[in-house]
Scaffold this motif. Structure first.
Motif, mmCIF file in Angstrom:
data_model
loop_
_atom_site.group_PDB
_atom_site.id
_atom_site.type_symbol
_atom_site.label_atom_id
_atom_site.label_comp_id
_atom_site.label_asym_id
_atom_site.label_seq_id
_atom_site.Cartn_x
_atom_site.Cartn_y
_atom_site.Cartn_z
ATOM 1 N N THR A 174 -15.895 -9.369 19.008
ATOM 2 C CA THR A 174 -15.352 -9.092 20.345
ATOM 3 C C THR A 174 -15.251 -7.599 20.601
ATOM 4 N N ASP A 175 -14.637 -6.855 19.678
ATOM 5 C CA ASP A 175 -14.516 -5.401 19.862
ATOM 6 C C ASP A 175 -14.062 -4.787 18.541
ATOM 7 N N TRP A 176 -14.925 -3.977 17.929
ATOM 8 C CA TRP A 176 -14.585 -3.405 16.628
ATOM 9 C C TRP A 176 -13.480 -2.347 16.744
ATOM 10 N N GLN A 177 -13.379 -1.674 17.897
ATOM 11 C CA GLN A 177 -12.331 -0.674 18.063
ATOM 12 C C GLN A 177 -10.961 -1.335 18.163
ATOM 13 N N TRP A 178 -10.872 -2.434 18.930
ATOM 14 C CA TRP A 178 -9.610 -3.169 18.980
ATOM 15 C C TRP A 178 -9.191 -3.593 17.568
ATOM 16 N N THR A 179 -10.164 -4.018 16.761
ATOM 17 C CA THR A 179 -9.877 -4.478 15.397
ATOM 18 C C THR A 179 -9.271 -3.356 14.562
ATOM 19 N N LEU A 180 -9.830 -2.139 14.686
ATOM 20 C CA LEU A 180 -9.276 -1.005 13.952
ATOM 21 C C LEU A 180 -7.860 -0.695 14.396
ATOM 22 N N PHE A 181 -7.619 -0.723 15.724
ATOM 23 C CA PHE A 181 -6.266 -0.481 16.224
ATOM 24 C C PHE A 181 -5.285 -1.517 15.670
ATOM 25 N N ALA A 182 -5.708 -2.778 15.646
ATOM 26 C CA ALA A 182 -4.814 -3.865 15.236
ATOM 27 C C ALA A 182 -4.453 -3.796 13.752
ATOM 28 N N LEU A 183 -5.415 -3.329 12.937
ATOM 29 C CA LEU A 183 -5.215 -3.388 11.482
ATOM 30 C C LEU A 183 -4.986 -2.023 10.856
ATOM 31 N N THR A 184 -4.804 -1.004 11.695
ATOM 32 C CA THR A 184 -4.683 0.341 11.151
ATOM 33 C C THR A 184 -3.491 0.532 10.228
ATOM 34 N N GLY A 185 -2.470 -0.315 10.348
ATOM 35 C CA GLY A 185 -1.275 -0.159 9.507
ATOM 36 C C GLY A 185 -1.383 -0.814 8.144
ATOM 37 N N LEU A 186 -2.411 -1.641 7.937
ATOM 38 C CA LEU A 186 -2.499 -2.369 6.667
ATOM 39 C C LEU A 186 -2.600 -1.455 5.440
ATOM 40 N N PRO A 187 -3.397 -0.362 5.461
ATOM 41 C CA PRO A 187 -3.449 0.496 4.266
ATOM 42 C C PRO A 187 -2.094 1.071 3.863
ATOM 43 N N VAL A 188 -1.195 1.213 4.853
ATOM 44 C CA VAL A 188 0.128 1.762 4.548
ATOM 45 C C VAL A 188 0.907 0.838 3.613
ATOM 46 N N LEU A 189 0.543 -0.445 3.626
ATOM 47 C CA LEU A 189 1.292 -1.432 2.849
ATOM 48 C C LEU A 189 0.909 -1.467 1.381
ATOM 49 N N VAL A 190 -0.177 -0.807 0.990
ATOM 50 C CA VAL A 190 -0.693 -0.960 -0.375
ATOM 51 C C VAL A 190 0.351 -0.582 -1.413
ATOM 52 N N LEU A 191 0.905 0.617 -1.330
ATOM 53 C CA LEU A 191 1.883 1.061 -2.332
ATOM 54 C C LEU A 191 3.157 0.221 -2.321
ATOM 55 N N PRO A 192 3.740 -0.064 -1.129
ATOM 56 C CA PRO A 192 4.923 -0.933 -1.138
ATOM 57 C C PRO A 192 4.656 -2.306 -1.754
ATOM 58 N N LEU A 193 3.477 -2.887 -1.468
ATOM 59 C CA LEU A 193 3.158 -4.199 -2.027
ATOM 60 C C LEU A 193 3.031 -4.131 -3.547
ATOM 61 N N LEU A 194 2.429 -3.060 -4.061
ATOM 62 C CA LEU A 194 2.324 -2.909 -5.520
ATOM 63 C C LEU A 194 3.710 -2.785 -6.150
ATOM 64 N N ALA A 195 4.604 -2.056 -5.490
ATOM 65 C CA ALA A 195 5.969 -1.915 -6.007
ATOM 66 C C ALA A 195 6.689 -3.264 -6.015
ATOM 67 N N VAL A 196 6.465 -4.047 -4.955
ATOM 68 C CA VAL A 196 7.097 -5.371 -4.881
ATOM 69 C C VAL A 196 6.574 -6.277 -5.989
ATOM 70 N N GLN A 197 5.254 -6.187 -6.301
ATOM 71 C CA GLN A 197 4.685 -7.037 -7.359
ATOM 72 C C GLN A 197 5.337 -6.737 -8.703
ATOM 73 N N ALA A 198 5.506 -5.429 -9.005
ATOM 74 C CA ALA A 198 6.150 -5.047 -10.268
ATOM 75 C C ALA A 198 7.591 -5.548 -10.320
ATOM 76 N N PHE A 199 8.290 -5.467 -9.178
ATOM 77 C CA PHE A 199 9.673 -5.954 -9.110
ATOM 78 C C PHE A 199 9.714 -7.466 -9.346
ATOM 79 N N ILE A 200 8.785 -8.190 -8.732
ATOM 80 C CA ILE A 200 8.749 -9.650 -8.896
ATOM 81 C C ILE A 200 8.507 -10.022 -10.345
ATOM 82 N N ARG A 201 7.608 -9.298 -10.993
ATOM 83 C CA ARG A 201 7.312 -9.632 -12.386
ATOM 84 C C ARG A 201 8.533 -9.440 -13.272
#
Length: 594
Positions: A174-201
């Motif tokens: 449909t529109d690759w630019q809209w897709t980038l706008f919609a998902l631009t925040g996902l890379p920000v989650l990488v470090l927090p998600l890794l920290a959460v995984q270690a906490f869960i373990r």
């Protein structure tokens, strides 16, 4: 020869195997065999996931070609297509869940069977170091926690991955630019998600250990319920259990907080994505660069995308939690027995039983200190002495439940560690003061002496052990259940069942560990007569508390601090006026019938 060392405990998570390595091992050893079923289930997952993407793609013609035209022409075709998509999705989802849940159950139950089989090969020292409740929790609780790994996790991984890819494809188309706008925040989650995984373990490992303590506490309560009631400890034990529950709840709640944190972070990013698409997409529609149908198709795909992303984000947390259980399971499976049969076993002859300078200690506490004696073949040898003298340890060492640190134990001219363990234990029958009966019938408990014995042979053993004296009064005779741990029978009746079991085994060596010490006079008379019949023609070692029961023994060994300090017959030992004579005099003063 040596005792089994305590099970090693890891001191940090860094020392533990990685969850992915454990999962690969689980796949190789227990899951791979079901790959054809799982491959078909993956095809169904792909169909289920792709159906969502197809639905999002159908939204564009629905708005642009039908609703905007103001005509109902073609609506039926779109409705049928959408209905077919959801029917296909429902059907494929139903069957893939059945297949994957079935695989999960087979994997878990297969692992439980393997665990129990392996545990039964381990040495007695292992069971001294690990409480029954903790082992039950590992066999049932930890393997049960793995079912989500082998079923729901795999379902989510297959279905949600395909769903995510198909929805992303619609968005990019449909529109690759809209897709980038919609998902631009996902890379920000990488470090927090890794920290959460270690906490869960970390919290999952603590939660599984706390669950083991909980099972241990329950096991102690239910096995000690009579003591609890007689000593009015109900309130105290309830309080101890409540405190154990608190210790279980703390890490368990922390683990759930970590698991809940994953989708929460995805929702925050989803909100930002929706705002960005509404702003930039609205501008493009107003400018005439995009149609309402394209916007609705994109918006539908975006709205549907974050649900599988939420599940996929929590997948890592579930893998970490399951990894904690898997680590505990494989820690058990990797425990190795140290008391094993030799690589070149010798046949076991008949002959005298000889202890030659045997030393044995439980940890740092010495029990046998250079014990030496000979029990003649076909004769009865009695062991007497104060509690802690090492009498019961003699039986454990002879049957290789434990191995001494030094010295040698022989039957004939063959050391017990030079023959197969199965051969050794087949030649020995044991009747102890605490009879181990299982929640089966009387007949089934007797049959444990020889699993291949006929009902006629069992009935004969029952008669010789005077079991029929009470079994005939029961509604189902020998088929009557004995109850959990033999609770439906009296102490004397349980002992007679154990004697019948030993008679059925018909082993040449008989070990009797104070089998009449807890019986009343009438029961002792019946059991004593059965034991006399059982001992005929066998090499018998008997541990005795009441000296009156061993007067006819061919030899009496008086033990003290892990050594033999006197030996002889009843009369000769009395005439010597030593330790045996003093023990006999003390018993006579306490009980004239002793």
């Amino acid at each position: 020869m040596s005792m089994t060392p305590p099970t090693p405990r890891r001191t940090s998570l860094e020392d533990a195997p990685r969850p992915r390595d454990l999962i690969r091992r689980l796949w190789r050893e227990h899951v791979y065999q079901y790959w054809p079923i799982m491959a078909f289930a993956v095809v169904l997952m792909s169909i289920e996931g792709a159906a969502i993407g197809a639905f999002a793609w159908m939204v564009q013609p629905l708005f642009d070609e039908l609703f905007s035209s103001g005509s109902m022409e073609g609506v039926a075709w779109v409705a049928l297509t959408v209905g077919a998509l959801f029917t296909i999705r429902a059907t494929s989802g139903f069957f893939q869940r059945i297949l994957m849940v079935g695989v999960g159950l087979k994997v878990v139950t297969g692992l439980q069977v393997r665990l129990v089989k392996h545990l039964l090969t381990l040495d007695m020292s292992f069971f001294q170091d690990n409480a029954p409740g903790a082992l039950i929790e590992r066999v049932r609780g930890d393997t049960g926690a793995l079912q989500s790994l082998s079923s729901s996790v795999l379902v989510s991984l297959g279905r949600d991955t395909v769903t995510t890819i198909s929805l992303l494809a619609v968005m990019l188309w449909t529109d690759w630019q809209w897709t980038l706008f919609a998902l631009t925040g996902l890379p920000v989650l990488v470090l927090p998600l890794l920290a959460v995984q270690a906490f869960i373990r970390r919290t999952a490992v603590a939660a599984r250990r706390a669950a083991a303590q909980l099972s241990t506490r329950l096991d102690e309560i239910f096995h000690g319920v009579q003591t609890i009631k007689l000593n009015r400890l109900e309130k105290s034990e309830s309080g101890r259990y409540r405190e154990t529950i608190r210790q279980f709840l703390r890490p368990s709640l922390k683990a759930q907080i970590g698991v809940a944190g994953n989708p929460a972070m995805i929702d925050i990013i989803a909100a930002a994505g929706f705002v960005a698409v509404l702003y930039f997409g609205g501008q493009d529609i107003i400018a005439g660069e995009k149609t309402v149908g394209e916007f609705m198709s994109f918006f539908t795909a975006l709205g549907l995308l974050f649900e599988p992303l939420r599940r996929l984000s929590s997948l890592a947390g579930r893998v970490q939690a399951a990894g904690a259980s898997l680590e505990r399971v494989y820690e058990l499976l990797d425990s190795e027995p140290t008391i094993v049969s030799p690589s070149a076993p010798r046949p076991l002859p008949s002959g005298d039983i000889t202890f030659d300078n045997v030393h044995f200690a439980y940890g740092d506490a010495p029990v046998l200190r250079g014990l030496s004696f000979t029990a003649k073949e076909g004769e009865t040898t009695a062991l007497v002495g104060a509690s802690g003298a090492g009498k019961t340890t003699v039986f454990a060492a002879l049957t290789r439940l434990f191995d001494p640190q030094s010295g040698q134990i022989r039957i004939g001219d063959v050391a017990v560690n030079e023959t197969r363990i199965e051969t050794l234990r087949n030649t020995i029958a044991v009747v102890g003061q605490e009879t181990a009966l299982f929640d089966e019938s009387i007949l089934a408990n007797i049959r444990m002496g020889d699993l291949d014995a006929s009902d006629e042979a069992i009935a004969e053993a029952a008669r010789n052990a005077s079991v029929d004296e009470f079994a005939d009064t029961l509604p189902d005779g020998l088929n009557s259940p004995v109850g959990p741990r033999g609770s439906s029978l009296s102490g004397g009746q349980r002992q007679r069942v154990a004697i019948a079991r030993a008679m059925l085994k018909s082993a040449p060596i008989l070990l009797l560990d104070e089998p009449t010490s807890a019986l009343d006079a009438q029961s002792e008379k019946l059991v004593g007569a059965a034991l006399d019949r059982l001992a005929q023609g066998r090499t018998t070692l008997v541990i005795a508390h009441r000296l009156s029961t061993i007067r006819a023994a061919h030899k009496i060994l008086v033990m003290e601090a892990g050594r033999v300090i006197e030996e002889g017959t009843h009369d000769t030992l009395l005439a010597q006026g030593g330790a045996y004579a003093r023990l006999h005099k003390m018993q006579i003063s306490e009980d004239p019938d002793a």
